[in-house]
Motif scaffolding. Structure first.
Motif, PDB file in Angstrom:
ATOM      1  N   LEU B 141       2.139   3.350  -0.590  1.00  0.00           N
ATOM      2  CA  LEU B 141       1.479   2.294   0.167  1.00  0.00           C
ATOM      3  C   LEU B 141       2.501   1.330   0.762  1.00  0.00           C
ATOM      4  O   LEU B 141       2.470   1.008   1.960  1.00  0.00           O
ATOM      5  N   GLU B 142       3.425   0.882  -0.070  1.00  0.00           N
ATOM      6  CA  GLU B 142       4.413  -0.109   0.361  1.00  0.00           C
ATOM      7  C   GLU B 142       5.347   0.455   1.428  1.00  0.00           C
ATOM      8  O   GLU B 142       5.646  -0.214   2.418  1.00  0.00           O
ATOM      9  N   SER B 166      -9.990   4.398  -1.347  1.00  0.00           N
ATOM     10  CA  SER B 166      -9.821   2.995  -0.962  1.00  0.00           C
ATOM     11  C   SER B 166      -8.921   2.265  -1.946  1.00  0.00           C
ATOM     12  O   SER B 166      -8.774   2.651  -3.106  1.00  0.00           O
ATOM     13  N   LEU B 167      -8.362   1.173  -1.438  1.00  0.00           N
ATOM     14  CA  LEU B 167      -7.454   0.352  -2.231  1.00  0.00           C
ATOM     15  C   LEU B 167      -8.155  -0.200  -3.473  1.00  0.00           C
ATOM     16  O   LEU B 167      -7.621  -0.131  -4.581  1.00  0.00           O
ATOM     17  N   LEU B 178       1.394  -7.537  -1.210  1.00  0.00           N
ATOM     18  CA  LEU B 178       1.365  -6.384  -0.293  1.00  0.00           C
ATOM     19  C   LEU B 178       1.189  -6.905   1.137  1.00  0.00           C
ATOM     20  O   LEU B 178       0.222  -7.601   1.422  1.00  0.00           O
ATOM     21  N   PRO B 179       2.130  -6.560   2.038  1.00  0.00           N
ATOM     22  CA  PRO B 179       2.065  -7.155   3.391  1.00  0.00           C
ATOM     23  C   PRO B 179       1.068  -6.453   4.312  1.00  0.00           C
ATOM     24  O   PRO B 179       1.383  -6.063   5.426  1.00  0.00           O
ATOM     25  N   GLU B 202      -7.687 -13.940  -0.374  1.00  0.00           N
ATOM     26  CA  GLU B 202      -6.450 -13.277   0.070  1.00  0.00           C
ATOM     27  C   GLU B 202      -6.075 -13.688   1.489  1.00  0.00           C
ATOM     28  O   GLU B 202      -5.039 -13.288   2.011  1.00  0.00           O
ATOM     29  N   GLY B 203      -6.963 -14.433   2.144  1.00  0.00           N
ATOM     30  CA  GLY B 203      -6.652 -14.948   3.478  1.00  0.00           C
ATOM     31  C   GLY B 203      -7.065 -14.052   4.633  1.00  0.00           C
ATOM     32  O   GLY B 203      -6.637 -14.252   5.757  1.00  0.00           O
ATOM     33  N   TYR B 204      -7.908 -13.068   4.346  1.00  0.00           N
ATOM     34  CA  TYR B 204      -8.307 -12.138   5.407  1.00  0.00           C
ATOM     35  C   TYR B 204      -9.691 -12.449   5.970  1.00  0.00           C
ATOM     36  O   TYR B 204     -10.576 -12.911   5.261  1.00  0.00           O
ATOM     37  N   ASP B 205      -9.845 -12.177   7.287  1.00  0.00           N
ATOM     38  CA  ASP B 205     -11.162 -12.031   7.909  1.00  0.00           C
ATOM     39  C   ASP B 205     -11.391 -10.521   7.966  1.00  0.00           C
ATOM     40  O   ASP B 205     -10.670  -9.828   8.679  1.00  0.00           O
ATOM     41  N   TYR B 206     -12.325  -9.981   7.191  1.00  0.00           N
ATOM     42  CA  TYR B 206     -12.494  -8.529   7.186  1.00  0.00           C
ATOM     43  C   TYR B 206     -13.079  -8.022   8.501  1.00  0.00           C
ATOM     44  O   TYR B 206     -13.837  -8.730   9.153  1.00  0.00           O
TER      45      TYR B 206
END
Lengths: 117, 251
Positions: B141-142, B166-167, B178-179, B202-206
């Protein structure tokens, strides 16, 4: 059953240390059972404290889950080797990582023959 | 001159007849034509571990006024699916070259897994890809995210809310630090408060994408990106709700 006994009797090697003596106090961990699985969300939901976890998943999140559930250790099956970050994390978190060439069925059968049920 | 910000109707996860598990009807004229009827404006073509049909869909998109990004749904060593997007075809091909090096050199088992058709923009079959696509690459993944970033691409975790590939399903959590550029949820699954809270933390807009394998999977717009212009740089901001950019979904 102590982890030491499993290391002494089964075809398995401790990954982050060169030999058994370097496992130190980790070899004294009491293994209370065995859980087999590769989907970490499922392992998280069903593995229990003290169990030895058999898996082919090598990502560093394996260590996070072992730590969270207070598992007895992780055995990577079929010669799978943990990723470098996984090893480093396991050293930091004091989670024993073992590797074996065996398949899940064979390894679990050894454990039951040794009296782990 | 300042450009006008607006919402664009996006679907960033679409398979073509090159993916063995996708329907042979997933042709450029059908996908692009249907997208236009539905009011979708920005698409990404994301076959499993390959980009070889992207050019045909981009070309068809240019004719019908639909923006198409070249992309791929990568399967990592951990069996995690990642939607990888690129601004230009050249970068997508460069990525594919790296991916092919990390795929086992096996042939597709077409009877068991399905056919892998290469197509041109006029729906003509160019041939069949022999390489086995439906399998994990040797990219962790990384490593995958780092390599995609070197090619100025973006990585979105596919169908985070599904159990398979899926993760969340396979690694339990998004590994700290994880970037990842974004996360995707599935059109038809229930939205759970706890999951949405985790994504927000986590700071995301899905994004919500169709992950279309069949023509009927293409749906009227579910997901909108508020951007100054349609580019990966703008999308990257929206996926993380930065600088006034955002992603809005119907649910």
């Amino acid at each position: 059953m102590k982890l030491k006994k499993i290391l002494e009797n089964l075809p398995v090697s401790a990954f982050q240390m060169d030999n058994l003596s370097e496992l130190g106090e980790l070899a004294e961990i009491e293994i209370t059972g065995c859980y087999i699985g590769d989907l970490l969300s499922n392992v998280l939901a069903h593995a229990r404290q003290g169990e030895l976890w058999l898996t082919v998943q090598t990502h560093q999140n394996v260590v996070a889950i072992a730590q969270l559930l207070n598992l007895g250790g992780v055995v990577f099956l079929e010669g799978h080797l943990p990723q470098q970050e996984t090893v480093e994390k396991a050293k930091r978190e004091r989670i024993p990582l073992l590797t074996t060439q065996e398949r899940a069925f064979e390894f679990a059968a050894h454990l039951t023959r040794m009296g782990l049920v | 001159m300042k450009k006008t910000m607006r919402e664009w109707a996006i679907d960033l996860h679409i398979h073509t007849l090159l993916s063995p598990c996708a329907d042979n009807g997933m042709l450029p004229s059908l996908v692009i034509g249907r997208a236009r009827e539905l009011g979708l404006e920005v698409l990404a073509i994301t076959d499993h571990n390959t980009v070889e049909n992207a050019a045909a869909f981009i070309e068809k998109g240019e004719k019908l006024g639909i923006k198409v990004f070249p992309g791929m749904e990568l399967q990592t060593k951990e069996d995690i699916h990642l939607v990888c997007l690129f601004e230009e075809l050249a970068a997508a091909y460069a990525w594919q070259e790296q991916v092919y090096q990390k795929l086992p050199p096996l042939s597709n088992k077409r009877d068991a897994l399905g056919e892998q058709w290469l197509v041109d923009s006029a729906d003509r079959i160019r041939g069949e890809l022999d390489r086995l696509l439906l399998v994990g690459t040797d990219f962790t993944l990384e490593e995958a995210i780092e390599s995609v970033h070197l090619l100025k691409g973006l990585c979105i975790a596919s169908h985070l809310d599904r159990q398979a590939f899926s993760l969340w399903g396979y690694l339990g959590t998004i590994p700290p630090g994880l970037p990842l550029d974004g996360v995707e949820l599935t059109v038809h699954l229930p939205r759970q408060e706890a999951q949405l809270a985790k994504i927000k933390a986590e700071g995301y807009d899905y994004v919500v994408s169709s992950d279309a394998h069949y023509p009927t999977d293409l749906k009227s717009p579910q997901c909108f990106a508020y951007l100054e212009e349609v580019s990966l740089a703008e999308l990257a901001l929206a996926l993380k709700h930065q600088k006034g950019r955002y992603i809005r979904t119907l649910r």
